[in-house]
Design a protein around this motif. Structure first.
Motif, PDB file in Angstrom:
ATOM      1  N   PRO A 109     -53.168  -5.256  14.711  1.00 55.60           N
ATOM      2  CA  PRO A 109     -53.319  -3.939  15.335  1.00 55.60           C
ATOM      3  C   PRO A 109     -53.652  -2.866  14.300  1.00 55.60           C
ATOM      4  N   LEU A 110     -54.529  -1.947  14.696  1.00 57.74           N
ATOM      5  CA  LEU A 110     -54.901  -0.849  13.811  1.00 57.74           C
ATOM      6  C   LEU A 110     -53.816   0.207  13.768  1.00 57.74           C
ATOM      7  N   ILE A 111     -53.057   0.290  14.851  1.00 56.01           N
ATOM      8  CA  ILE A 111     -51.996   1.284  14.915  1.00 56.01           C
ATOM      9  C   ILE A 111     -50.667   0.579  14.806  1.00 56.01           C
ATOM     10  N   ARG A 112     -49.892   0.938  13.816  1.00 54.71           N
ATOM     11  CA  ARG A 112     -48.600   0.306  13.631  1.00 54.71           C
ATOM     12  C   ARG A 112     -47.650   0.769  14.725  1.00 54.71           C
ATOM     13  N   LYS A 113     -46.881  -0.176  15.260  1.00 55.32           N
ATOM     14  CA  LYS A 113     -45.892   0.192  16.260  1.00 55.32           C
ATOM     15  C   LYS A 113     -44.850   1.106  15.620  1.00 55.32           C
ATOM     16  N   GLN A 114     -44.534   2.156  16.341  1.00 51.56           N
ATOM     17  CA  GLN A 114     -43.548   3.097  15.858  1.00 51.56           C
ATOM     18  C   GLN A 114     -42.385   3.139  16.818  1.00 51.56           C
ATOM     19  N   THR A 115     -41.265   3.509  16.316  1.00 50.21           N
ATOM     20  CA  THR A 115     -40.066   3.574  17.136  1.00 50.21           C
ATOM     21  C   THR A 115     -39.531   4.982  17.131  1.00 50.21           C
ATOM     22  N   ALA A 116     -39.407   5.535  18.298  1.00 50.49           N
ATOM     23  CA  ALA A 116     -38.821   6.868  18.439  1.00 50.49           C
ATOM     24  C   ALA A 116     -37.405   6.702  18.955  1.00 50.49           C
ATOM     25  N   THR A 117     -36.521   7.497  18.466  1.00 50.83           N
ATOM     26  CA  THR A 117     -35.136   7.392  18.896  1.00 50.83           C
ATOM     27  C   THR A 117     -34.792   8.558  19.808  1.00 50.83           C
ATOM     28  N   VAL A 118     -34.146   8.235  20.880  1.00 48.91           N
ATOM     29  CA  VAL A 118     -33.682   9.258  21.800  1.00 48.91           C
ATOM     30  C   VAL A 118     -32.175   9.302  21.702  1.00 48.91           C
ATOM     31  N   GLN A 119     -31.623  10.458  21.347  1.00 51.47           N
ATOM     32  CA  GLN A 119     -30.197  10.563  21.135  1.00 51.47           C
ATOM     33  C   GLN A 119     -29.471  10.613  22.480  1.00 51.47           C
ATOM     34  N   ASP A 120     -28.476   9.769  22.606  1.00 51.59           N
ATOM     35  CA  ASP A 120     -27.681   9.711  23.823  1.00 51.59           C
ATOM     36  C   ASP A 120     -26.324  10.313  23.519  1.00 51.59           C
ATOM     37  N   HIS A 121     -26.164  11.580  23.849  1.00 45.18           N
ATOM     38  CA  HIS A 121     -24.927  12.286  23.542  1.00 45.18           C
ATOM     39  C   HIS A 121     -23.877  11.993  24.610  1.00 45.18           C
ATOM     40  N   SER A 122     -22.720  11.589  24.166  1.00 39.37           N
ATOM     41  CA  SER A 122     -21.653  11.346  25.114  1.00 39.37           C
ATOM     42  C   SER A 122     -21.127  12.657  25.670  1.00 39.37           C
ATOM     43  N   VAL A 123     -20.732  12.626  26.913  1.00 38.45           N
ATOM     44  CA  VAL A 123     -20.179  13.811  27.566  1.00 38.45           C
ATOM     45  C   VAL A 123     -18.663  13.710  27.526  1.00 38.45           C
ATOM     46  N   ASP A 124     -18.044  14.636  26.824  1.00 44.43           N
ATOM     47  CA  ASP A 124     -16.591  14.588  26.725  1.00 44.43           C
ATOM     48  C   ASP A 124     -15.960  14.941  28.063  1.00 44.43           C
ATOM     49  N   SER A 125     -14.837  14.417  28.272  1.00 45.72           N
ATOM     50  CA  SER A 125     -14.115  14.729  29.499  1.00 45.72           C
ATOM     51  C   SER A 125     -13.690  16.188  29.501  1.00 45.72           C
ATOM     52  N   ASP A 126     -13.463  16.716  30.700  1.00 49.55           N
ATOM     53  CA  ASP A 126     -13.023  18.107  30.811  1.00 49.55           C
ATOM     54  C   ASP A 126     -11.703  18.336  30.091  1.00 49.55           C
ATOM     55  N   LYS A 127     -10.858  17.308  30.120  1.00 51.64           N
ATOM     56  CA  LYS A 127      -9.567  17.443  29.454  1.00 51.64           C
ATOM     57  C   LYS A 127      -9.734  17.610  27.959  1.00 51.64           C
ATOM     58  N   ASP A 128     -10.594  16.790  27.345  1.00 49.15           N
ATOM     59  CA  ASP A 128     -10.834  16.896  25.902  1.00 49.15           C
ATOM     60  C   ASP A 128     -11.486  18.228  25.560  1.00 49.15           C
ATOM     61  N   ARG A 129     -12.440  18.646  26.408  1.00 48.39           N
ATOM     62  CA  ARG A 129     -13.119  19.913  26.153  1.00 48.39           C
ATOM     63  C   ARG A 129     -12.145  21.071  26.198  1.00 48.39           C
ATOM     64  N   ARG A 130     -11.256  21.079  27.193  1.00 49.05           N
ATOM     65  CA  ARG A 130     -10.289  22.174  27.289  1.00 49.05           C
ATOM     66  C   ARG A 130      -9.331  22.166  26.103  1.00 49.05           C
ATOM     67  N   ARG A 131      -8.975  20.957  25.649  1.00 44.55           N
ATOM     68  CA  ARG A 131      -8.068  20.866  24.508  1.00 44.55           C
ATOM     69  C   ARG A 131      -8.737  21.398  23.238  1.00 44.55           C
TER      70      ARG A 131
END
Length: 488
Positions: free
Chosen positions: A44-66
C-alpha cells in the motif's frame, strides 16, 4: 512560631485547586482503509494509521458530589490557613514544622465540622493544602516530577506536560480562572513584576530557576495561558549528549577544538530544540582561566567555570520606567573586560552589539537564535539588524556577519520528539554579495521504524574544516579521517 488556630466563620470559597479524577478506561482503534487493486498483492502507498478515541469514564453522582464537597472543604481550609498562619515566619520554619501545623489545624477543623475522611483523603488534603500555602498549588506536583520538561496551561481545566519530547494531557486542574490567576500573581509578585489587563503578559523565573511565561485576559481568550520551562539541576555535559545520541563523538571532538580555539559560535534551532542545553554543554570547553559574562532574559545557563558574571535583563515597572534591555546589558558588558560574552538568546536589536563584540576582540563569544537551518540563521541575523532600524548596505552588513560569525550549530527537535544536532556549518567568508558557508557534519536520516522512531546516523560531509590550520596552531590536531563521510 505560628499563630494559633482561630475559630472559623463559614463563608463562600474564593479559590483553590481541585484534582481532576477523569481517567482513560480504554482506547478504540480506528483504521483508515487502504484499497489495493485485485491480482498480485501490492504494497500500500498509504500506511495504515491508528487514531485513538478517548473513552472517558463517567463518575457516579455520589463520587462527583464527594469530590465537590472535598473541594469546598479545601477552599475554606486554605483561606483560614492564610489568615491564621504567621506568613512572616514561613521562611524560617522547617518543612516538617509547617506540615505538622497545617495537619493540626486541618484535623481540628474537620473534627469541629464532623467531616469524616479516610486516611488517603486526609493525606491528599494535607499535601494539597501544603502546596497551596507554600508552593504553586496544582502545579507543584508537576514541578517535582523529574520526567516533565515543560508545563503548558491552557486555562484552568487544561494542563499539558512534555515528557520525552511528547506532549500529553494531565489530570491536574485548577478550581477556576480565579484560582489560576492567584497562582500566576503569586509567582510574578515574588520577583517584583505584575500582570493584569493593562500589562497582560509577563516573563519571570521561579525560585528553582525554571522559566515562566504567562498571558492573561483579554489577550488570552479562553483562560490564562502559562508555560513553564523547567530548570534542570543535573548539568548535561558533552559526554551525556553523545550517550543520548544528540551528536557523535567526532562532532564532539570538532566542537571542542572550535570552542577552545575561540571561534564565535551561534546555536540555531526552534523552540524546545535544545539550544540552551547545547550552549551549556559547549561552554564546558572554555578554559577556567577566562572571564565570561552571560546575558539572558531569564537566567538559565549553568556554566561550570569559576570566573562567570551573570546578568539578567529587566522589564519596565508599573510606571513604565526602570527597564534594562539585553542591549543595555551587552553594552555594559563590553566595559567589564570580558574574555567571552555569552548571550542566552539574541532576538532583537542587541544583535548589533553582539556582532560588534565578536568583531572587536571578544573571540569565542556564543549565542542562540531561532532559525530552522544554518542559512535561515544568517538571514535571521540580517532581519534583526534591519528591524533595529540600522540602515546599512546589504553587502556591508553581510561582510560584518561573515567576519563575526565562524560557526553555526543547528539543533532540531524531530518528529519523534528526539533532539539532535542536525548540522555543523562553517562561515567561510564572502563570495560577491553572498555569505559563503560549508557544512562539515550532518545528521543523515535513513528512514522510520514502525513505531515512528527516526532512523539515521551522523556523518561528515567530506569537506575539510576551513579552520583546520587554526586548530593545528592551537594544538588541536584532528585526524583527517574525522572529515570522511560515514556510509551505512
Amino acid at each position: 512560631m505560628f499563630s494559633r488556630y482561630k475559630k472559623m466563620s463559614r463563608s463562600e470559597p474564593n479559590s483553590a485547586s481541585v484534582t481532576n479524577t477523569a481517567a482513560l478506561n480504554g482506547k478504540l482503534a480506528v483504521s483508515i482503509p487502504v484499497h489495493v487493486s485485485q491480482g498480485a498483492a501490492k504494497k500500500p502507498l498509504i500506511r495504515k494509521q491508528t487514531a485513538t478515541v478517548q473513552d472517558h469514564s463517567v463518575d457516579s453522582d455520589k463520587d462527583r458530589r464527594r469530590r465537590e464537597r472535598l473541594g469546598e472543604i479545601k477552599l475554606e481550609l486554605h483561606r483560614e490557613l492564610l489568615e491564621n498562619l504567621n506568613l512572616g515566619a514561613l521562611d524560617k520554619a522547617s518543612e516538617t514544622e509547617l506540615r505538622t501545623e497545617i495537619a493540626n489545624i486541618t484535623s481540628e477543623v474537620l473534627q469541629e465540622k464532623a467531616i469524616v475522611l479516610n486516611r488517603q483523603e486526609r493525606s491528599i488534603l494535607f499535601k494539597e493544602l501544603f502546596d497551596e500555602v507554600t508552593g504553586l498549588g496544582p502545579l507543584e506536583t508537576l514541578l517535582q516530577d523529574d520526567s516533565v520538561n515543560d508545563i503548558l496551561v491552557n486555562g484552568p481545566k487544561q494542563i499539558f506536560v512534555e515528557r520525552y519530547g511528547k506532549l500529553e494531557k494531565t489530570d491536574v486542574t485548577f478550581k477556576d480562572e480565579r484560582h489560576l490567576l492567584r497562582i500566576i500573581d503569586k509567582i510574578v509578585s515574588a520577583v517584583g513584576r505584575r500582570v493584569d489587563e493593562s500589562n497582560p503578559y509577563v516573563d519571570a523565573r521561579l525560585r528553582d530557576g525554571s522559566r515562566f511565561n504567562a498571558m492573561v485576559s483579554p489577550i488570552a481568550v479562553d483562560g490564562s495561558l502559562v508555560s513553564i520551562r523547567k530548570f534542570r539541576n543535573d548539568k548535561l555535559g558533552i559526554g551525556d549528549l553523545v550517550d543520548f545520541g544528540a551528536f557523535s563523538e567526532q562532532m564532539a571532538a570538532y566542537l571542542q577544538a572550535a570552542v577552545s580555539t575561540r571561534l564565535n559560535v551561534i546555536v540555531s534551532g526552534g523552540t524546545g530544540s535544545g539550544k540552551t542545553t547545547t550552549l551549556n554543554a559547549l561552554s564546558s570547553f572554555i578554559d577556567n582561566s577566562e572571564r565570561i559574562l552571560t546575558i539572558e532574559d531569564t537566567a538559565e545557563l549553568q556554566l561550570q567555570q569559576s570566573h562567570v558574571g551573570r546578568m539578567e535583563s529587566r522589564p519596565p515597572n508599573v510606571e513604565g520606567k526602570g527597564e534594562v534591555s539585553p542591549r543595555d546589558c551587552l553594552k555594559n558588558a563590553l566595559r567589564m573586560r570580558p574574555d567571552r560574552i555569552i548571550v542566552g538568546e539574541t532576538r532583537g536589536e542587541e544583535v548589533i552589539d553582539m556582532l560588534q563584540a565578536m568583531n572587536t576582540g571578544h573571540d569565542g563569544s556564543m549565542t542562540t537564535i531561532h532559525a530552522n537551518s544554518p542559512r535561515d540563521g544568517v538571514s535571521r541575523i540580517e532581519n534583526m539588524v534591519a528591524m533595529a532600524g540600522i540602515e546599512m548596505p546589504i553587502k556591508a552588513l553581510r561582510s560584518q556577519i561573515s567576519a563575526a560569525v565562524n560557526l553555526i550549530v543547528q539543533v532540531n527537535r524531530l518528529q519523534d520528539g528526539s533532539r539532535r544536532m542536525t548540522s555543523i556549518t562553517e562561515v567561510t567568508g564572502m563570495e560577491g554579495d553572498v555569505i559563503s558557508t560549508q557544512e562539515v557534519f550532518r545528521f543523515q536520516r535513513t528512514g522510520l521504524t514502525p513505531d515512528n522512531k527516526i532512523l539515521g546516523h551522523y556523518t561528515a560531509t567530506g569537506v575539510r574544516s576551513h579552520y583546520a590550520e587554526r586548530f593545528r596552531m592551537w594544538g588541536y590536531n584532528l585526524p583527517a579521517e574525522i572529515y570522511e563521510p560515514t556510509a551505512r
